[in-house]
Design a protein around this motif. Sequence first.
Motif, mmCIF file in Angstrom:
data_model
loop_
_atom_site.group_PDB
_atom_site.id
_atom_site.type_symbol
_atom_site.label_atom_id
_atom_site.label_comp_id
_atom_site.label_asym_id
_atom_site.label_seq_id
_atom_site.Cartn_x
_atom_site.Cartn_y
_atom_site.Cartn_z
ATOM 1 N N LYS A 190 0.903 -1.059 0.146
ATOM 2 C CA LYS A 190 0.015 0.139 -0.010
ATOM 3 C C LYS A 190 0.939 1.198 0.060
ATOM 4 O O LYS A 190 2.037 1.287 0.245
ATOM 5 C CB LYS A 190 -1.026 0.013 1.175
ATOM 6 N N PRO A 191 0.282 2.361 -0.438
ATOM 7 C CA PRO A 191 1.159 3.652 -0.314
ATOM 8 C C PRO A 191 1.684 3.711 0.952
ATOM 9 O O PRO A 191 1.355 3.747 2.046
ATOM 10 C CB PRO A 191 0.184 4.733 -0.863
ATOM 11 N N ARG A 192 3.207 4.126 0.601
ATOM 12 C CA ARG A 192 4.310 4.521 2.007
ATOM 13 C C ARG A 192 4.221 3.376 3.012
ATOM 14 O O ARG A 192 4.639 3.462 4.056
ATOM 15 C CB ARG A 192 3.525 5.817 2.576
ATOM 16 N N GLN A 193 3.676 2.195 2.630
ATOM 17 C CA GLN A 193 4.173 1.017 3.642
ATOM 18 C C GLN A 193 5.203 0.025 2.572
ATOM 19 O O GLN A 193 5.440 0.148 1.882
ATOM 20 C CB GLN A 193 2.742 0.367 3.654
ATOM 21 N N THR A 194 5.388 -1.100 3.735
ATOM 22 C CA THR A 194 6.213 -2.092 3.168
ATOM 23 C C THR A 194 5.978 -3.054 2.497
ATOM 24 O O THR A 194 4.483 -3.204 2.421
ATOM 25 C CB THR A 194 6.992 -2.808 4.548
ATOM 26 N N TRP A 195 6.669 -3.854 1.420
ATOM 27 C CA TRP A 195 6.029 -4.911 0.652
ATOM 28 C C TRP A 195 5.692 -6.058 1.910
ATOM 29 O O TRP A 195 6.207 -6.321 2.604
ATOM 30 C CB TRP A 195 7.181 -5.274 -0.105
ATOM 31 N N LYS A 196 4.518 -6.677 1.160
ATOM 32 C CA LYS A 196 4.187 -7.834 1.940
ATOM 33 C C LYS A 196 3.673 -8.788 0.879
ATOM 34 O O LYS A 196 3.192 -8.640 -0.301
ATOM 35 C CB LYS A 196 2.926 -7.462 2.639
#
Length: 410
Positions: A354-360
């Motif tokens: 998600k925007p400005r979050q880490t990859w999952k």
Amino acid sequence: MGSEDCSLTDNSSVERGRQNNGASLHFATHHEGSLQVPIPCAVLNVVIITILIIALITLSVGQYNCPAPYMFSQPSNSHASSCSDDWIGYQRKCYFISNITRNWTLAQNSCFKHGATLALIDSEKDMIFLKRYVGRTEHWIGLKNDAGQTWKWSNGKEFNNRFNLTGSESCAFLNSTAVSSTECGRHLRWICSKPFKQITGTARPAARDSQLPANSSPLMQRRRTVCVFSVGYDSSSNITVKSQEHLKRNKMKLTTTKIITIITFFLTILIATLTTILTEKHKSFTEHKSCLDGWIGYLGKCFYFSENTTTWAASQNFCVSHAATLAVFNTTQELEFLKRYSDHSQYWIGLSRKPRQTWKWVDRTTYSDWFKVIGSGECAYLHKTGISSSSSHLVRKWICSKPDTCILRS
């Protein structure tokens, strides 16, 4: 009434039955010169046995329903898969692609050590798969022509000209463009093949039903509860009272034996039926433990490479509908395998943010930054040289993955 409701009545109970108009409805009408008949108890036995059979069969059905969403064991360092580590599973076969070179004979000996032979190719799908994976590099296959004789496979079968074989030498090799022949003394890479192994270690047969003792039924444990049918005798005969009582006891024993025999028979049928059902389910379960046709097995997982293109979300929906997810991988070996088979196409994988979050990953595990993702998009895709990202609304091919070993439902 207590535990004696279904017992054969004695003479005193017969007298009381004559004097008491309110006798229990569990017994049939008493007639002089006949034994009382607890017919409802016999019916109850049949009903209980029938319910028991239906219940146990119902419990046994569906215990091996695999594959199904989220019903797979998770791969680990000691996973049990259809092919050994470093071997690739496809179309009910395991393939090993070497990274070193040897002559044809030494390559064949190397395959023998692993219970395999140089690759046998018996379908167009196998041919397309191998050509795509090996690329332009030449690899020995199990096809040889000894001293000008007919071409034969490593298992002794004659080559049936299923595909075009070029060249005039004695040993065959394969690459992405053709199958040809060359001198057997050349040093090339090679391909081994062998059938899938059937894994049964994960299965846990439901022994609690199949090992049910014949005497464990509540009907068998209640020793005093004996259900009998009507047994008549001639009251007009000159048999003494003691003889009549002796005759009654003998008939009671005979009838009891018959009832026990009938119950034992039904229980035997029950156990035999359950054993058959569970055996068939177990066989079906074992067959599901290898990757389905069109999927490729590697390091305990099954991978599907699409031929069509769609968005990231639609790709994930497709994978979920096949009890899988967009590809999740955790080792360099898996990454290199996927890059090698991707050829020159781009494939969505199960990594997003998600925007400005880490990859999952789609399995909700956090990406540990062990490879670099190029770009600023929200969805990751794989290509020949690495991993990049882009907007989710673009269309690409995709890769699904799932474990290749099933487990029982809990």
